[in-house]
Every structure is written in C-alpha cells, then in structure tokens.
Design a protein around this motif. Structure first.
Motif, PDB file in Angstrom:
ATOM      1  N   LEU A 102       0.855  -1.191   0.000  1.00 58.83           N
ATOM      2  CA  LEU A 102       0.000   0.000   0.000  1.00 58.83           C
ATOM      3  C   LEU A 102       0.888   1.236   0.000  1.00 58.83           C
ATOM      4  CD1 LEU A 102      -3.058   0.877   0.304  1.00 58.83           C
ATOM      5  CD2 LEU A 102      -2.525   1.203   2.740  1.00 58.83           C
ATOM      6  N   ASN A 103       0.815   2.027  -1.074  1.00 53.56           N
ATOM      7  CA  ASN A 103       1.649   3.222  -1.206  1.00 53.56           C
ATOM      8  C   ASN A 103       0.783   4.470  -1.184  1.00 53.56           C
ATOM      9  OD1 ASN A 103       3.661   1.355  -1.597  1.00 53.56           O
ATOM     10  ND2 ASN A 103       4.346   2.157  -3.565  1.00 53.56           N
ATOM     11  N   LEU A 104       1.227   5.466  -0.422  1.00 51.90           N
ATOM     12  CA  LEU A 104       0.560   6.763  -0.408  1.00 51.90           C
ATOM     13  C   LEU A 104       1.496   7.810  -0.986  1.00 51.90           C
ATOM     14  CD1 LEU A 104      -1.560   8.889   0.383  1.00 51.90           C
ATOM     15  CD2 LEU A 104      -0.504   8.962   2.665  1.00 51.90           C
ATOM     16  N   TYR A 105       1.080   8.425  -2.094  1.00 54.82           N
ATOM     17  CA  TYR A 105       1.810   9.529  -2.709  1.00 54.82           C
ATOM     18  C   TYR A 105       1.071  10.806  -2.313  1.00 54.82           C
ATOM     19  CZ  TYR A 105       3.770   5.670  -5.350  1.00 54.82           C
ATOM     20  OH  TYR A 105       4.387   4.482  -5.686  1.00 54.82           O
ATOM     21  N   TYR A 106       1.757  11.681  -1.603  1.00 49.14           N
ATOM     22  CA  TYR A 106       1.067  12.820  -0.992  1.00 49.14           C
ATOM     23  C   TYR A 106       2.011  14.004  -0.878  1.00 49.14           C
ATOM     24  CZ  TYR A 106       3.737  12.231   3.323  1.00 49.14           C
ATOM     25  OH  TYR A 106       4.755  12.173   4.238  1.00 49.14           O
ATOM     26  N   GLU A 107       1.466  15.119  -0.406  1.00 45.59           N
ATOM     27  CA  GLU A 107       2.286  16.282  -0.097  1.00 45.59           C
ATOM     28  C   GLU A 107       1.801  16.904   1.201  1.00 45.59           C
ATOM     29  OE1 GLU A 107       1.693  18.391  -3.717  1.00 45.59           O
ATOM     30  OE2 GLU A 107      -0.064  19.485  -3.003  1.00 45.59           O
ATOM     31  N   SER A 108       2.718  17.443   1.945  1.00 47.85           N
ATOM     32  CA  SER A 108       2.386  18.081   3.202  1.00 47.85           C
ATOM     33  C   SER A 108       1.573  19.353   2.956  1.00 47.85           C
ATOM     34  CB  SER A 108       3.664  18.416   3.971  1.00 47.85           C
ATOM     35  OG  SER A 108       3.370  18.908   5.251  1.00 47.85           O
TER      36      SER A 108
ATOM     37  N   GLN B 261      -3.969  15.737   4.395  1.00 46.81           N
ATOM     38  CA  GLN B 261      -4.032  15.821   5.849  1.00 46.81           C
ATOM     39  C   GLN B 261      -5.235  15.047   6.386  1.00 46.81           C
ATOM     40  OE1 GLN B 261      -3.988  20.164   5.977  1.00 46.81           O
ATOM     41  NE2 GLN B 261      -2.102  20.102   7.177  1.00 46.81           N
ATOM     42  N   LYS B 262      -6.369  15.227   5.743  1.00 46.48           N
ATOM     43  CA  LYS B 262      -7.586  14.549   6.183  1.00 46.48           C
ATOM     44  C   LYS B 262      -7.439  13.037   6.063  1.00 46.48           C
ATOM     45  CE  LYS B 262     -12.621  14.668   5.507  1.00 46.48           C
ATOM     46  NZ  LYS B 262     -12.854  13.214   5.339  1.00 46.48           N
TER      47      LYS B 262
ATOM     48  N   ILE C 254      -4.638  11.240   6.016  1.00 48.90           N
ATOM     49  CA  ILE C 254      -3.637  10.730   6.951  1.00 48.90           C
ATOM     50  C   ILE C 254      -4.166  10.701   8.374  1.00 48.90           C
ATOM     51  CG2 ILE C 254      -1.395  11.229   8.021  1.00 48.90           C
ATOM     52  CD1 ILE C 254      -0.486  12.265   5.259  1.00 48.90           C
ATOM     53  N   THR C 255      -4.779  11.786   8.812  1.00 46.54           N
ATOM     54  CA  THR C 255      -5.176  11.904  10.214  1.00 46.54           C
ATOM     55  C   THR C 255      -6.497  11.215  10.545  1.00 46.54           C
ATOM     56  OG1 THR C 255      -6.272  14.050   9.828  1.00 46.54           O
ATOM     57  CG2 THR C 255      -3.934  14.082  10.439  1.00 46.54           C
ATOM     58  N   GLU C 256      -7.327  10.965   9.529  1.00 47.08           N
ATOM     59  CA  GLU C 256      -8.622  10.337   9.793  1.00 47.08           C
ATOM     60  C   GLU C 256      -8.718   8.903   9.281  1.00 47.08           C
ATOM     61  OE1 GLU C 256     -11.897  12.732   8.490  1.00 47.08           O
ATOM     62  OE2 GLU C 256     -11.126  14.566   9.447  1.00 47.08           O
ATOM     63  N   ASP C 257      -7.990   8.582   8.225  1.00 43.80           N
ATOM     64  CA  ASP C 257      -8.099   7.252   7.622  1.00 43.80           C
ATOM     65  C   ASP C 257      -6.833   6.413   7.825  1.00 43.80           C
ATOM     66  OD1 ASP C 257     -10.784   7.331   6.284  1.00 43.80           O
ATOM     67  OD2 ASP C 257      -9.881   9.038   5.276  1.00 43.80           O
ATOM     68  N   LEU C 258      -5.703   6.957   7.394  1.00 49.38           N
ATOM     69  CA  LEU C 258      -4.471   6.174   7.484  1.00 49.38           C
ATOM     70  C   LEU C 258      -4.071   5.919   8.941  1.00 49.38           C
ATOM     71  CD1 LEU C 258      -2.635   4.961   5.311  1.00 49.38           C
ATOM     72  CD2 LEU C 258      -1.062   6.861   5.690  1.00 49.38           C
ATOM     73  N   VAL C 259      -4.537   6.748   9.838  1.00 54.30           N
ATOM     74  CA  VAL C 259      -4.239   6.563  11.263  1.00 54.30           C
ATOM     75  C   VAL C 259      -4.758   5.218  11.767  1.00 54.30           C
ATOM     76  CG1 VAL C 259      -6.350   7.616  12.157  1.00 54.30           C
ATOM     77  CG2 VAL C 259      -4.234   7.779  13.485  1.00 54.30           C
ATOM     78  N   LYS C 260      -5.691   4.605  11.043  1.00 56.41           N
ATOM     79  CA  LYS C 260      -6.196   3.277  11.423  1.00 56.41           C
ATOM     80  C   LYS C 260      -5.067   2.246  11.440  1.00 56.41           C
ATOM     81  CE  LYS C 260     -10.732   4.175   9.370  1.00 56.41           C
ATOM     82  NZ  LYS C 260     -11.622   3.876   8.213  1.00 56.41           N
TER      83      LYS C 260
ATOM     84  N   CYS D 128       1.225  13.361  13.365  1.00 58.12           N
ATOM     85  CA  CYS D 128       1.316  14.492  14.291  1.00 58.12           C
ATOM     86  C   CYS D 128       1.585  15.785  13.542  1.00 58.12           C
ATOM     87  CB  CYS D 128       2.406  14.219  15.320  1.00 58.12           C
ATOM     88  SG  CYS D 128       2.694  15.576  16.492  1.00 58.12           S
ATOM     89  N   VAL D 129       2.528  15.762  12.614  1.00 60.55           N
ATOM     90  CA  VAL D 129       2.881  16.965  11.851  1.00 60.55           C
ATOM     91  C   VAL D 129       1.691  17.450  11.034  1.00 60.55           C
ATOM     92  CG1 VAL D 129       4.324  17.876   9.989  1.00 60.55           C
ATOM     93  CG2 VAL D 129       5.334  16.416  11.751  1.00 60.55           C
ATOM     94  N   GLU D 130       1.001  16.526  10.375  1.00 64.02           N
ATOM     95  CA  GLU D 130      -0.119  16.913   9.525  1.00 64.02           C
ATOM     96  C   GLU D 130      -1.311  17.406  10.334  1.00 64.02           C
ATOM     97  OE1 GLU D 130      -0.120  17.294   6.211  1.00 64.02           O
ATOM     98  OE2 GLU D 130       2.008  16.851   6.413  1.00 64.02           O
TER      99      GLU D 130
END
Length: 228
Positions: free
Chosen positions: A36-42, A48-49, A51-57, A119-121
C-alpha cells in the motif's frame, strides 16, 4: 503542540514497543504483504484529512501485519532543470515534504514515522514538537540541512513521476501497484481482500467499522498545481 499531545504519547509508546518487541511485529513474510503506497504532499488539506482520519487506522490496529505501507512525500511538486523542487503553495510545503522524508529515513519503522507524520499533519505549525527526543531531532535537522534531504526528495520525485498510470491528484493511493482512485478512503477492506498470505487476517478486517458511508472524493489535481 506540547509533548503531552496524544500523538506524542503514542509515538513514545511505539518507540519502546518497536525496539523491545520488533521480532513480533512481522508475522508473514514481506513478499506476502499487501503493498500500500501513499503519494502525498504536506499541507494539502485532503492529504491531511486522509492521513489523520483514515491512514491513522494503521496505527490504531494490527493492519501492518499484512500490509507493507510506504509513504512518498512529493505529491504535485515539480523538478526544474537544475533539480530545484517547486511546490504548489510555496516553500513551506517543500520544507515539510523534506522534513518528513528525513523522518522516514531516520525512523525506517513504519509505525514510528507514520506517527510522526500524522502528528505533523495535524499540527503543522511546529513539526519539532512531534519529535520525542533531542537525538532524533538532531538527526532530522542534520538531514534537512545537508544534502541528504534533497537526495531523498529527488528519489521520491522519481518514484512519483514514473508512476504508471501517472498520478492525477493527491492523495494518490496504490494497492499492489494499482491506483485505488475514488476508493482510496476505503483502503482497509481492500487490503484485507487483497491479502493472500497464510496468516490469519487482522482483527480490523472483521470490524464493523469497515462498513461506512463513503465521503465525497476530495483531491488536489496535478494540473491545478501547474497552473498555480
């Protein structure tokens, strides 16, 4: 954010857990795991949504026992002819991309760097408050201030820009190399379904939380960044 933040406490716990029980964290062989790869930008609100709401699982569950998760912090940035990196909304986004690349290099363990990035996001204003100890802070600072951060970002740029099919927006999530498109928010059941290894499925694969109302797709398109 102070050091007493929930993500900081989780980070410290994970650091102790990883180093004390690292042999127990990898159940199946790496070749069996779902990639599972996530290509993203800060600083991208949609990244942000996610990472902090879904990927945090991934942090809150045992999903990593069957998942090889890779984060690629480059997103819709561009590489100029002189290898200078430009970002859609300015230098701060490029800076945090580089900081997170350095964190991934400093903490190769997925749980550790994902906790930091989460945390950063969530905070964005002071990434240093997400670092649990002075030694790690120095390592990230040295990486960011030196040549390593640029080398890492150029590697992530190459990985992002060489995607087939090409990424159209961020967050861009692939499962075993195939983009999930509008289904990226429902990655957990898709990972569970894709796993063909011999180990028992994680508890989260049987969770009632897997069935949820799909949210509207929110992304930042590549073309928008080029026209910025």
């Amino acid at each position: 954010m102070a050091y007493s933040s929930p993500y900081m406490l989780v980070f410290i716990f994970l650091a102790c857990f990883v180093f004390a029980f690292s042999d127990n964290l990898v159940a199946p062989g790496d070749s069996e795991k779902v990639k599972l790869n996530l290509y993203y930008e800060s600083l991208c609100p949609y990244c942000q949504k996610f990472i902090t709401e879904d990927l945090v699982k991934v942090i809150d569950s045992d999903l990593l026992t069957i998942t090889d998760l890779k984060l690629v912090p480059f997103g819709n940035a561009e590489v100029l002819d002189n290898n200078t990196i430009t970002c859609q909304h300015g230098e701060e986004k490029c800076k945090l991309n580089a900081v997170q690349a350095c964190a991934i290099s400093t903490w190769p363990d997925t749980l550790l760097h994902l906790s930091f990035i989460t945390c950063v996001e969530e905070t964005t204003k002071d990434w240093k408050s997400c670092v649990p100890d002075p030694t790690s802070l120095k390592a990230i600072n040295d990486c960011y201030s030196g040549d390593l951060s640029k080398k890492l970002i150029l590697e992530y740029a190459n990985q992002t820009l060489s995607l087939e099919p090409k990424h159209e927006y961020v967050p861009w999530v692939t499962l075993n190399g195939e983009p999930l498109y509008e289904n990226y928010g429902d990655f957990v059941p898709l990972v569970c379904k894709a796993y063909k290894g011999k180990e028992a499925l994680p508890e989260i694969c049987d969770s009632s939380s897997l069935s949820r109302k799909k949210s509207k797709l929110q992304v930042s398109f590549v073309e928008d960044s080029k026209n910025y």
